[in-house]
Design a protein around this motif. Structure first.
Motif, mmCIF file in Angstrom:
data_model
loop_
_atom_site.group_PDB
_atom_site.id
_atom_site.type_symbol
_atom_site.label_atom_id
_atom_site.label_comp_id
_atom_site.label_asym_id
_atom_site.label_seq_id
_atom_site.Cartn_x
_atom_site.Cartn_y
_atom_site.Cartn_z
ATOM 1 N N THR A 1 -45.623 25.105 -33.614
ATOM 2 C CA THR A 1 -44.244 25.188 -33.939
ATOM 3 C C THR A 1 -43.579 24.607 -32.776
ATOM 4 N N PHE A 2 -42.754 23.513 -32.699
ATOM 5 C CA PHE A 2 -42.027 22.944 -31.866
ATOM 6 C C PHE A 2 -40.433 23.258 -32.120
ATOM 7 N N SER A 3 -39.679 23.733 -30.982
ATOM 8 C CA SER A 3 -38.445 24.058 -31.464
ATOM 9 C C SER A 3 -37.477 23.675 -30.071
ATOM 10 N N GLY A 4 -36.124 23.458 -30.541
ATOM 11 C CA GLY A 4 -35.046 23.056 -29.783
ATOM 12 C C GLY A 4 -35.020 21.487 -29.487
ATOM 13 N N ASP A 5 -34.169 20.959 -29.998
ATOM 14 C CA ASP A 5 -33.806 19.742 -29.849
ATOM 15 C C ASP A 5 -35.189 18.754 -29.925
ATOM 16 N N VAL A 6 -36.037 18.900 -31.176
ATOM 17 C CA VAL A 6 -37.277 18.229 -31.455
ATOM 18 C C VAL A 6 -36.960 16.594 -31.364
ATOM 19 N N LEU A 7 -37.755 16.122 -30.726
ATOM 20 C CA LEU A 7 -37.859 14.550 -31.128
ATOM 21 C C LEU A 7 -39.354 13.960 -31.014
ATOM 22 N N VAL A 8 -39.675 13.524 -32.378
ATOM 23 C CA VAL A 8 -40.984 12.908 -32.677
ATOM 24 C C VAL A 8 -40.916 11.451 -32.787
ATOM 25 N N SER A 9 -41.795 10.553 -32.373
ATOM 26 C CA SER A 9 -41.950 9.227 -32.424
ATOM 27 C C SER A 9 -43.353 8.746 -32.721
ATOM 28 N N GLN A 10 -43.392 7.659 -33.320
ATOM 29 C CA GLN A 10 -44.607 7.092 -33.635
ATOM 30 C C GLN A 10 -44.304 5.457 -33.950
ATOM 31 N N GLY A 11 -44.645 4.701 -33.021
ATOM 32 C CA GLY A 11 -44.151 3.272 -33.366
ATOM 33 C C GLY A 11 -42.798 3.082 -33.234
ATOM 34 N N GLU A 12 -42.326 2.579 -34.419
ATOM 35 C CA GLU A 12 -41.031 2.624 -34.304
ATOM 36 C C GLU A 12 -40.160 3.444 -35.120
ATOM 37 N N THR A 13 -40.862 4.345 -35.542
ATOM 38 C CA THR A 13 -40.336 5.631 -36.320
ATOM 39 C C THR A 13 -39.904 6.825 -35.627
ATOM 40 N N ARG A 14 -38.840 7.246 -35.711
ATOM 41 C CA ARG A 14 -38.230 8.332 -34.825
ATOM 42 C C ARG A 14 -37.798 9.610 -35.861
ATOM 43 N N MET A 15 -37.932 10.951 -35.597
ATOM 44 C CA MET A 15 -37.600 11.778 -36.181
ATOM 45 C C MET A 15 -36.835 12.793 -35.217
ATOM 46 N N LYS A 16 -35.841 13.238 -35.411
ATOM 47 C CA LYS A 16 -35.018 14.330 -34.460
ATOM 48 C C LYS A 16 -34.818 15.491 -35.457
ATOM 49 N N THR A 17 -34.865 16.774 -35.075
ATOM 50 C CA THR A 17 -34.750 18.038 -35.684
ATOM 51 C C THR A 17 -34.620 19.207 -34.794
ATOM 52 N N GLN A 18 -34.459 20.355 -35.243
ATOM 53 C CA GLN A 18 -34.263 21.514 -34.437
ATOM 54 C C GLN A 18 -35.599 22.239 -34.462
ATOM 55 N N LYS A 19 -36.442 22.037 -35.537
ATOM 56 C CA LYS A 19 -37.510 22.981 -35.660
ATOM 57 C C LYS A 19 -38.428 22.142 -36.333
ATOM 58 N N LEU A 20 -39.965 21.988 -35.933
ATOM 59 C CA LEU A 20 -40.839 21.308 -36.341
ATOM 60 C C LEU A 20 -42.394 22.077 -36.449
ATOM 61 N N ARG A 21 -42.789 22.360 -37.651
ATOM 62 C CA ARG A 21 -44.206 23.010 -37.713
ATOM 63 C C ARG A 21 -45.054 21.835 -38.273
ATOM 64 N N VAL A 22 -46.311 21.940 -37.269
ATOM 65 C CA VAL A 22 -47.354 21.054 -37.476
ATOM 66 C C VAL A 22 -48.317 21.794 -37.973
ATOM 67 N N PHE A 23 -49.196 21.426 -38.963
ATOM 68 C CA PHE A 23 -50.746 21.962 -39.399
ATOM 69 C C PHE A 23 -51.566 21.157 -39.225
ATOM 70 N N TYR A 24 -52.591 21.325 -38.777
ATOM 71 C CA TYR A 24 -53.729 20.533 -38.377
ATOM 72 C C TYR A 24 -55.004 21.130 -38.969
ATOM 73 N N ASP A 25 -56.175 20.354 -38.945
ATOM 74 C CA ASP A 25 -57.331 20.739 -39.761
ATOM 75 C C ASP A 25 -58.402 21.118 -38.493
ATOM 76 N N GLY A 26 -58.285 22.383 -38.026
ATOM 77 C CA GLY A 26 -58.994 22.738 -37.050
ATOM 78 C C GLY A 26 -58.439 23.549 -35.834
ATOM 79 N N LYS A 27 -59.025 23.940 -35.025
ATOM 80 C CA LYS A 27 -58.314 24.672 -33.946
ATOM 81 C C LYS A 27 -58.178 23.767 -32.693
ATOM 82 N N ALA A 28 -57.059 23.708 -32.207
ATOM 83 C CA ALA A 28 -56.574 23.031 -31.076
ATOM 84 C C ALA A 28 -57.325 23.333 -29.953
ATOM 85 N N ASP A 29 -58.631 22.695 -29.761
ATOM 86 C CA ASP A 29 -59.276 22.843 -28.546
ATOM 87 C C ASP A 29 -58.820 21.835 -27.369
#
Length: 182
Positions: free
Chosen positions: A57-85
């Protein structure tokens, strides 16, 4: 009739410059997590990793970018397939953005209160008091947008007591797709 998919799809197609090669709103949203060629960069004031739920969970003026796409939000929860090793890249399964979500790609923007990206089903849903899509001076407004990121089918719903609204400026599509690289 709340779901106005045919009308919304027609409006979205009208907003897209050029013909088959044009980037539509659904193309702009498709970038996050499904593009293996571009890295996803996330910046926030705080990060909390929850190994038991395979989420971060990312919080506080979250900025996500991939290539030319940008997303701004206050809170972002990312679900992934496996443990973050340490250093091992995990496949993103789902993104959930909350708190005035703003997404942009080239001259296209979308705003709403919440957005979720289901990478397995390839579905993006944006909701809010007002979901506003714009490309240049053209605007589409509803309160729930569902996009199939694989097929590009879009469904924009109106509030229970309202209507979907579309504003297309005269001559705003003339000359686009010719010589400017759009």
């Amino acid at each position: 009739m709340r779901g106005l998919s045919l009308f919304a799809a027609a409006a979205l197609v009208a907003l897209a410059p050029g013909l088959a090669a044009a980037q539509t709103f659904s193309n702009a949203f498709a970038g996050f997590g499904d593009n293996d060629k571009e890295p996803i960069q996330i910046e926030a004031q705080e990060l909390q990793v929850e190994d038991k739920t395979n989420s971060a969970t990312f919080s506080g003026d979250v900025l996500v970018s991939q290539g030319e796409t940008r997303m701004k939000t206050q809170k972002l929860r990312v679900f992934y397939d496996g443990k973050a090793d340490g250093g091992v890249q995990q496949r993103i399964m789902r993104l959930e953005a909350n708190g005035r979500v703003y997404i942009s790609s080239k001259d296209q923007t979308a705003t709403g209160d919440e957005a979720s990206f289901d990478m397995t089903r390839k579905i993006m849903v944006m909701t809010g008091q007002q979901v506003v899509l714009s490309q240049g001076p053209n605007v589409v407004v509803g309160n729930k947008l569902t996009i199939n990121l694989e097929t590009g089918k879009a469904d924009l719903e109106a509030p229970r007591s309202g209507r979907v609204k579309v504003l297309i400026q005269p001559n705003s599509l003339n000359g686009q797709g010719t010589g400017t690289g759009n």
